[in-house]
Motif scaffolding. Structure first.
Motif, PDB file in Angstrom:
ATOM      1  N   ALA A  23       0.836  -1.270  -0.049  1.00 40.58           N
ATOM      2  CA  ALA A  23       0.138  -0.108  -0.133  1.00 40.58           C
ATOM      3  C   ALA A  23       0.782   1.312   0.106  1.00 40.58           C
ATOM      4  CB  ALA A  23      -0.856  -0.078   1.186  1.00 40.58           C
ATOM      5  N   LEU A  24       2.044   1.365   0.809  1.00 43.42           N
ATOM      6  CA  LEU A  24       2.672   2.417   0.672  1.00 43.42           C
ATOM      7  C   LEU A  24       3.644   2.825  -0.411  1.00 43.42           C
ATOM      8  CD1 LEU A  24       4.078   1.985   4.459  1.00 43.42           C
ATOM      9  CD2 LEU A  24       2.376   3.388   3.735  1.00 43.42           C
ATOM     10  N   THR A  25       4.118   1.563  -1.090  1.00 47.93           N
ATOM     11  CA  THR A  25       4.706   1.802  -2.098  1.00 47.93           C
ATOM     12  C   THR A  25       3.820   2.066  -3.326  1.00 47.93           C
ATOM     13  OG1 THR A  25       6.071  -0.127  -1.601  1.00 47.93           O
ATOM     14  CG2 THR A  25       6.278   0.408  -3.825  1.00 47.93           C
ATOM     15  N   TYR A  26       2.625   1.564  -3.340  1.00 46.59           N
ATOM     16  CA  TYR A  26       1.322   1.908  -4.345  1.00 46.59           C
ATOM     17  C   TYR A  26       1.158   3.499  -4.296  1.00 46.59           C
ATOM     18  CZ  TYR A  26      -2.755   1.515  -7.003  1.00 46.59           C
ATOM     19  OH  TYR A  26      -3.622   1.258  -8.015  1.00 46.59           O
ATOM     20  N   SER A  27       1.462   4.088  -3.119  1.00 46.92           N
ATOM     21  CA  SER A  27       1.051   5.366  -2.883  1.00 46.92           C
ATOM     22  C   SER A  27       2.402   6.362  -3.315  1.00 46.92           C
ATOM     23  CB  SER A  27       0.657   5.482  -1.522  1.00 46.92           C
ATOM     24  OG  SER A  27      -0.488   4.730  -1.263  1.00 46.92           O
ATOM     25  N   ALA A  67       5.507  -2.534  -6.048  1.00 44.81           N
ATOM     26  CA  ALA A  67       4.177  -2.796  -5.386  1.00 44.81           C
ATOM     27  C   ALA A  67       3.277  -3.817  -5.581  1.00 44.81           C
ATOM     28  CB  ALA A  67       3.309  -1.309  -5.551  1.00 44.81           C
ATOM     29  N   THR A 102      -1.077  -4.497 -11.991  1.00 45.64           N
ATOM     30  CA  THR A 102       0.257  -3.453 -11.778  1.00 45.64           C
ATOM     31  C   THR A 102       1.546  -3.739 -11.949  1.00 45.64           C
ATOM     32  OG1 THR A 102      -1.406  -2.666  -9.704  1.00 45.64           O
ATOM     33  CG2 THR A 102       0.736  -1.948  -9.418  1.00 45.64           C
ATOM     34  N   LEU A 209      -7.239   5.862  -5.924  1.00 35.89           N
ATOM     35  CA  LEU A 209      -5.964   5.091  -5.395  1.00 35.89           C
ATOM     36  C   LEU A 209      -5.760   5.283  -4.163  1.00 35.89           C
ATOM     37  CD1 LEU A 209      -3.437   6.177  -8.418  1.00 35.89           C
ATOM     38  CD2 LEU A 209      -4.864   4.205  -8.241  1.00 35.89           C
ATOM     39  N   ALA A 213      -5.453   2.129  -1.165  1.00 27.53           N
ATOM     40  CA  ALA A 213      -4.224   2.185  -0.555  1.00 27.53           C
ATOM     41  C   ALA A 213      -4.862   2.143   1.257  1.00 27.53           C
ATOM     42  CB  ALA A 213      -3.521   3.325  -0.589  1.00 27.53           C
ATOM     43  N   LEU A 216      -6.373  -1.249   1.856  1.00 18.60           N
ATOM     44  CA  LEU A 216      -5.200  -2.299   1.981  1.00 18.60           C
ATOM     45  C   LEU A 216      -4.616  -2.459   3.496  1.00 18.60           C
ATOM     46  CD1 LEU A 216      -3.434  -1.921  -1.447  1.00 18.60           C
ATOM     47  CD2 LEU A 216      -4.642  -3.827  -0.639  1.00 18.60           C
TER      48      LEU A 216
END
Length: 263
Positions: A23-27, A67, A102, A209, A213, A216
């Motif tokens: 979640a952190l990397t996706y953000s 991510a 992703t 997004l 996140a 998640l």
């Protein structure tokens, strides 16, 4: 239900950790705010940050790849650590699709940023852009579908099977917000492609997004990643290998209470 063995509890810890990191990397796209990328967050696709002609494109493609791999691993491990019921399997499988798509997205970048580059739009209309533009649209659609399906299915699982109380309580509040942001994004994309304006495309997608996140992180928090105490429900954790669910026997009254009643 039989409390999980330490091995299964360790799996849940890994799932929760992978979800948080994913979640952190996706953000990571939030870094655009202090970095001044030149793209308008209200109007532009998030994917444009990773376009090959953008100065920080390689960095954003890398975070998308990481991510995706983290979330794919979390989903696959979740399938082995949690009891398999319809909504659970559907949710973890959808999350796996989200992670895989992703990761694929990061390997199929746009070559330019169509929301800010008229020449890019002209090349797209003339079919002069790389095939990755079409492939990127497909992988992005799969990622969006996987994410939304996972949000809905695992939230339903939490409520229907009485698992994961934090998700069962808060998930129903996030689900309509995710769906609304998704509809906004899809409508804005359709309007942009029909040359009817942007409809704040970037804002809608970024809201979507952020909500995904947040969900998640909520799922990671809700998972029973610690070993439950004796008699405490395991919250959907799969029973130990070869073990049968514990059956409740007849309630036995303590000897002291029987003696008091006999007096």
């Amino acid at each position: 239900m039989t409390p999980p063995r330490p091995r299964r509890t360790a799996r849940l810890r890994c799932v929760a950790l992978l979800l948080v990191l994913g979640a952190l990397t996706y953000s990571a796209w939030l870094a655009e705010l202090p970095l001044h990328t030149g793209l308008d967050p209200v109007q532009s696709y998030v994917s444009e940050l990773a376009a090959t002609d953008q100065p920080l494109g390689a960095a954003f493609r890398t975070t998308d790849l990481v991510a995706g791999v983290l979330l794919l691993a979390a989903a696959l491990l979740g399938l082995t650590a949690v009891e398999r019921r319809f909504w659970s399997v559907a949710g973890w499988s959808a999350l796996a699709v989200f992670g895989a798509a992703t990761a694929a997205d990061s390997r199929l970048p746009l070559s330019c940023a169509p929301t800010v580059d008229a020449a890019c739009v002209a090349r797209e209309d003339a079919g002069l852009v790389p095939a990755t533009h079409t492939a990127h649209a497909v992988s992005s659609s799969l990622a969006m579908a996987g994410a939304v399906t996972a949000v809905v299915a695992l939230t339903v699982a939490a409520r229907r099977y009485q698992w994961w109380p934090a998700l069962a309580r808060t998930g129903p509040l996030l689900v309509p917000l995710v769906l609304a942001a998704t509809v906004w994004t899809l409508a804005a994309v359709a309007a942009f492609e029909a040359e009817r304006g942007h409809w704040a495309l970037g804002a809608g997608q970024r809201l979507q997004l952020l909500l995904i996140a947040a969900w998640l992180l909520l799922l990671a928090r809700a998972l029973p990643w610690r070993r439950p105490a004796d008699g405490e429900p395991a919250g959907g954790t799969a029973p130990a290998d070869g073990a049968e669910p514990a059956e409740r026997g007849p309630r036995v009254e303590p000897a002291e209470r029987r003696a008091e009643r006999a007096r």
